[in-house]
Enzyme design. Structure first.
Site, PDB file in Angstrom:
ATOM      1  N   GLY A  48      22.762 -17.331  13.958  1.00 27.88           N
ATOM      2  CA  GLY A  48      23.192 -15.941  14.024  1.00 27.88           C
ATOM      3  C   GLY A  48      23.000 -15.347  12.647  1.00 27.88           C
ATOM      4  O   GLY A  48      21.957 -15.547  12.022  1.00 27.88           O
ATOM      5  N   CYS A  80      20.681 -23.317  11.978  1.00 28.52           N
ATOM      6  CA  CYS A  80      20.218 -22.083  11.339  1.00 28.52           C
ATOM      7  C   CYS A  80      21.327 -21.484  10.469  1.00 28.52           C
ATOM      8  O   CYS A  80      21.629 -22.021   9.409  1.00 28.52           O
ATOM      9  CB  CYS A  80      19.697 -21.109  12.391  1.00 28.52           C
ATOM     10  SG  CYS A  80      18.629 -19.816  11.689  1.00 28.52           S
ATOM     11  N   HIS A 172      16.328 -23.887  15.939  1.00 28.71           N
ATOM     12  CA  HIS A 172      17.230 -23.643  17.067  1.00 28.71           C
ATOM     13  C   HIS A 172      16.936 -24.627  18.199  1.00 28.71           C
ATOM     14  O   HIS A 172      16.081 -24.365  19.046  1.00 28.71           O
ATOM     15  CB  HIS A 172      17.043 -22.219  17.593  1.00 28.71           C
ATOM     16  CG  HIS A 172      17.550 -21.151  16.681  1.00 28.71           C
ATOM     17  ND1 HIS A 172      18.782 -20.564  16.833  1.00 28.71           N
ATOM     18  CD2 HIS A 172      16.987 -20.567  15.597  1.00 28.71           C
ATOM     19  CE1 HIS A 172      18.957 -19.653  15.893  1.00 28.71           C
ATOM     20  NE2 HIS A 172      17.890 -19.636  15.126  1.00 28.71           N
ATOM     21  N   GLU A 174      18.500 -25.213  20.813  1.00 27.07           N
ATOM     22  CA  GLU A 174      18.946 -24.703  22.112  1.00 27.07           C
ATOM     23  C   GLU A 174      17.922 -23.793  22.781  1.00 27.07           C
ATOM     24  O   GLU A 174      18.106 -23.401  23.941  1.00 27.07           O
ATOM     25  CB  GLU A 174      20.282 -23.958  21.950  1.00 27.07           C
ATOM     26  CG  GLU A 174      20.192 -22.550  21.384  1.00 27.07           C
ATOM     27  CD  GLU A 174      19.956 -22.464  19.873  1.00 27.07           C
ATOM     28  OE1 GLU A 174      19.965 -21.345  19.327  1.00 27.07           O
ATOM     29  OE2 GLU A 174      19.757 -23.520  19.242  1.00 27.07           O
TER      30      GLU A 174
END
Length: 198
Positions: A48, A80, A172, A174
């Site tokens: 984020g 991240c 990332h 995910e």
């Protein structure tokens, strides 16, 4: 028995992590309040915007709870922005939060801004195949302490590492259908459980 993994739900890629964790059989839950840390086996601090997440951690009075979770020896995974927050990095000039969970200096937006986002196949220590890796406004690790194990590099820059109960990646995990790094974290959770029970 499936592990219960919390995803810090203040800002960033929360739903994507929960979806991916459920696909690999973990019990994934949102973490917004101090009591949400109860009964977790592990915690993910997602990507984020690190400054925004750090500010919200303080506003929600979660910093002490995060630190006690770390001190308990339970596994933490920073992706991240989460990587930046977990670092000991002191190069920032504002009062940005650094949790100091892993001994390293970082370069924010190290690979450029959003338009410089990219995907690559990443050789990752402990995983037997190149990992699909998505980098979005990604940081990289400039240097690590003696007790930090480097797990992956890209263009001679460190992009994944671990120290004790903490794992960090600049990419990332995910955002692809390759869940190898998330499974690596599940194994790390099992190891920390054995250490705490021994």
């Amino acid at each position: 028995m499936s592990k219960t993994i919390g995803v810090l739900d203040l800002q960033g890629a929360v739903s994507e992590h929960i979806r991916a964790l459920k696909k690999i059989g973990a019990n994934a839950v949102s973490v917004k309040k101090a009591e949400d840390f109860d009964n977790l086996d592990g915690l993910i601090i997602p990507g984020g915007e690190s400054t925004a997440i750090g500010r919200l951690i303080r506003e929600q009075k979660l910093e002490e709870r995060l630190r006690s979770f770390y001190s308990s020896g339970k596994a933490i995974f920073g992706t991240c922005a989460g990587l930046i927050l977990c670092s000991t990095d002191e190069s920032h000039t504002t009062d940005d939060l650094r949790l100091g969970f892993i001994d390293m200096e970082v370069e924010r937006n190290g690979f450029g801004r959003q338009v410089a986002s990219f995907e690559t196949a990443l050789e990752f220590a402990g995983i037997d195949h190149p990992v699909e890796a998505v980098f979005i406004r990604a940081p990289y690790i400039q240097s690590v302490g003696l007790d930090v194990k480097v797990l992956a590099t890209f263009d001679d820059k460190i992009v994944a590492a671990e120290q004790g109960n903490v794992l960090v990646t600049a990419h990332h995990p995910e955002l692809t259908e390759d869940y190898a790094v998330l499974n690596y974290f599940l194994k790390k959770i099992s190891q920390t459980i054995k250490v705490r029970e021994s």
